[in-house]
Design an enzyme around this catalytic site. Structure first.
Site, mmCIF file in Angstrom:
data_model
loop_
_atom_site.group_PDB
_atom_site.id
_atom_site.type_symbol
_atom_site.label_atom_id
_atom_site.label_comp_id
_atom_site.label_asym_id
_atom_site.label_seq_id
_atom_site.Cartn_x
_atom_site.Cartn_y
_atom_site.Cartn_z
ATOM 1 N N LYS A 82 48.350 55.599 72.190
ATOM 2 C CA LYS A 82 48.589 54.673 73.036
ATOM 3 C C LYS A 82 49.473 55.306 74.060
ATOM 4 O O LYS A 82 50.397 56.036 73.914
ATOM 5 C CB LYS A 82 49.222 53.431 72.659
ATOM 6 C CG LYS A 82 50.586 53.729 71.740
ATOM 7 C CD LYS A 82 51.892 53.684 72.728
ATOM 8 C CE LYS A 82 53.379 53.839 71.678
ATOM 9 N NZ LYS A 82 54.330 54.072 72.590
ATOM 10 N N ASP A 101 55.507 49.249 66.565
ATOM 11 C CA ASP A 101 54.340 49.573 67.359
ATOM 12 C C ASP A 101 53.117 49.531 66.538
ATOM 13 O O ASP A 101 52.054 49.534 67.107
ATOM 14 C CB ASP A 101 54.620 50.714 68.266
ATOM 15 C CG ASP A 101 54.567 52.085 67.490
ATOM 16 O OD1 ASP A 101 54.716 51.791 66.290
ATOM 17 O OD2 ASP A 101 54.632 52.809 67.909
HETATM 18 O O1 C5P Z 1 60.117 49.853 64.248
HETATM 19 P P1 C5P Z 1 60.467 51.019 64.179
HETATM 20 O O2 C5P Z 1 60.877 51.761 62.785
HETATM 21 O O3 C5P Z 1 59.240 52.097 64.555
HETATM 22 O O4 C5P Z 1 61.817 51.624 64.950
HETATM 23 C C1 C5P Z 1 62.334 52.788 64.915
HETATM 24 C C2 C5P Z 1 63.869 52.518 65.382
HETATM 25 O O5 C5P Z 1 63.967 52.197 66.871
HETATM 26 C C3 C5P Z 1 64.353 51.368 65.020
HETATM 27 O O6 C5P Z 1 65.312 51.822 63.603
HETATM 28 C C4 C5P Z 1 65.353 50.777 66.039
HETATM 29 O O7 C5P Z 1 66.650 51.733 66.017
HETATM 30 C C5 C5P Z 1 64.577 51.197 67.199
HETATM 31 N N1 C5P Z 1 64.018 50.083 67.895
HETATM 32 C C6 C5P Z 1 64.388 48.940 68.370
HETATM 33 N N2 C5P Z 1 63.937 47.949 68.954
HETATM 34 C C7 C5P Z 1 62.685 47.942 68.821
HETATM 35 C C8 C5P Z 1 62.024 48.752 68.089
HETATM 36 C C9 C5P Z 1 62.556 49.708 67.608
HETATM 37 O O8 C5P Z 1 65.750 48.975 68.628
HETATM 38 N N3 C5P Z 1 61.960 46.711 69.525
#
Ligand code: C5P
Length: 293
Positions: free
Chosen positions: A11, A137
């Site tokens: 993406k 995502d």
């Molecule tokens: O959800 P995911 O594990 O992919 O996110 C990785 C990191 O990115 C999270 O630990 C967080 O620190 C940050 N994040 C965030 N806000 C979001 C998505 C991700 O702060 N909406």
């Protein structure tokens, strides 16, 4: 042995805005996401025992569980069935840690394969909810197409498709850890913000130029200085090669430019490839929950 295969398209973020921190530690997002034809391939087969993942010959991991295994376990929890022995293999093409959702795309393709095999009736919304247990995502990577993503990234609204075009993606040779970039956002007031409503309107009228002139990613403001300069340099080069607009995707460092036609995109592909081996010419892809891709 029975095996099924699916493509796992990457993406790009046509626009990315961060509205502020949330009480759960995540950030409130507003993004326009687009699936593109840069793909890994994921194969699912019956395993001998437990869960195995073969990523282009690398057997992972020595310790802990991969996102793929966690997603598969969440899938069978949802079905209220024990997780059978599974063998998953990945043929990688999308660069990892690039802001292109490569890792999430693989997990999303695995979820689509599991649904195809074990629960064809499972709604896409359920698959998106299972995906969210392993990454913000993931719901978009499960659904695909063109969408507005809000909340953590999981509140999706389908948008009219990006008009036919070509996209040149260029991945510089450094990684930017997502969590670190989010940490750099804390307490920051951005100088510029994307015109997401304007972009949604441009998609509604099928106006590629209207989308292209609104490509914007607030993460570009918080990049470490060297990375910022390199990203800016790639954007400038893409625009000089005739891109209608250019921006960094996700938490970077991949940068993309939009072109009306393949003819117009080819000189950019050739020119960027001289500097960056990981340069790709792709096109937009629609929703992924239709017939098998
Ligand atoms: O959800 P995911 O594990 O992919 O996110 C990785 C990191 O990115 C999270 O630990 C967080 O620190 C940050 N994040 C965030 N806000 C979001 C998505 C991700 O702060 N909406």
């Amino acid at each position: 042995m029975k095996a099924i295969k699916r493509s796992a398209p990457a993406k790009i973020n046509l626009a990315l805005d961060i509205l502020g921190p949330r009480p759960d530690g995540y950030h409130e997002m507003r993004m326009v996401m687009q699936t593109v034809s840069l793909c890994d391939t994921v194969t699912l087969a019956e395993g001998a025992a437990g869960f195995s993942l073969d990523a282009d010959g690398d057997f992972l991991p020595a310790e802990g569980k991969t996102l793929e295994q966690r997603a598969a376990e969440a899938f069978f929890r949802e079905l209220d069935r024990p997780c059978p022995p599974l063998a998953v293999s990945l043929e990688k093409q999308t660069p990892a840690y690039a802001g292109l959702g490569g890792g999430s795309a693989d997990v999303a393709a695995l979820l689509r394969l599991l649904r195809q095999w074990y629960a064809p009736e499972l709604p896409t919304e359920t698959l998106e909810r299972i995906g969210l247990t392993v990454g913000s995502d993931m719901p978009f990577c499960v659904r695909g197409g063109t969408a507005l993503a809000e909340g953590r990234g999981e509140v999706l609204t389908d948008l009219p498709p990006l008009p036919p075009c070509r996209i040149v993606i260029c991945k510089p040779d450094f990684d930017l850890p997502t969590a670190e970039l989010f940490a750099r956002v804390r307490g920051r007031v951005f100088q510029g913000r994307p015109d997401i409503d304007g972009m949604v309107n441009a998609l509604g009228t099928g106006c590629l130029e209207g989308v292209a002139k609104r490509l914007y990613n607030v993460f570009e403001e918080v990049l470490p200085e060297e990375a910022r300069q390199e990203v800016r340099g790639i954007k400038t080069a893409l625009l000089r090669c005739g891109a209608l607009g250019a921006a960094m995707s996700g938490s970077g460092p991949a940068v993309f430019g939009l072109f009306q036609t393949e003819e117009e995109a080819l000189p950019a592909l050739e020119s960027m490839r001289m500097w960056y081996a990981q340069t790709f010419l792709v096109q937009p892809v629609g929703r992924l929950d239709g017939p098998v891709v």
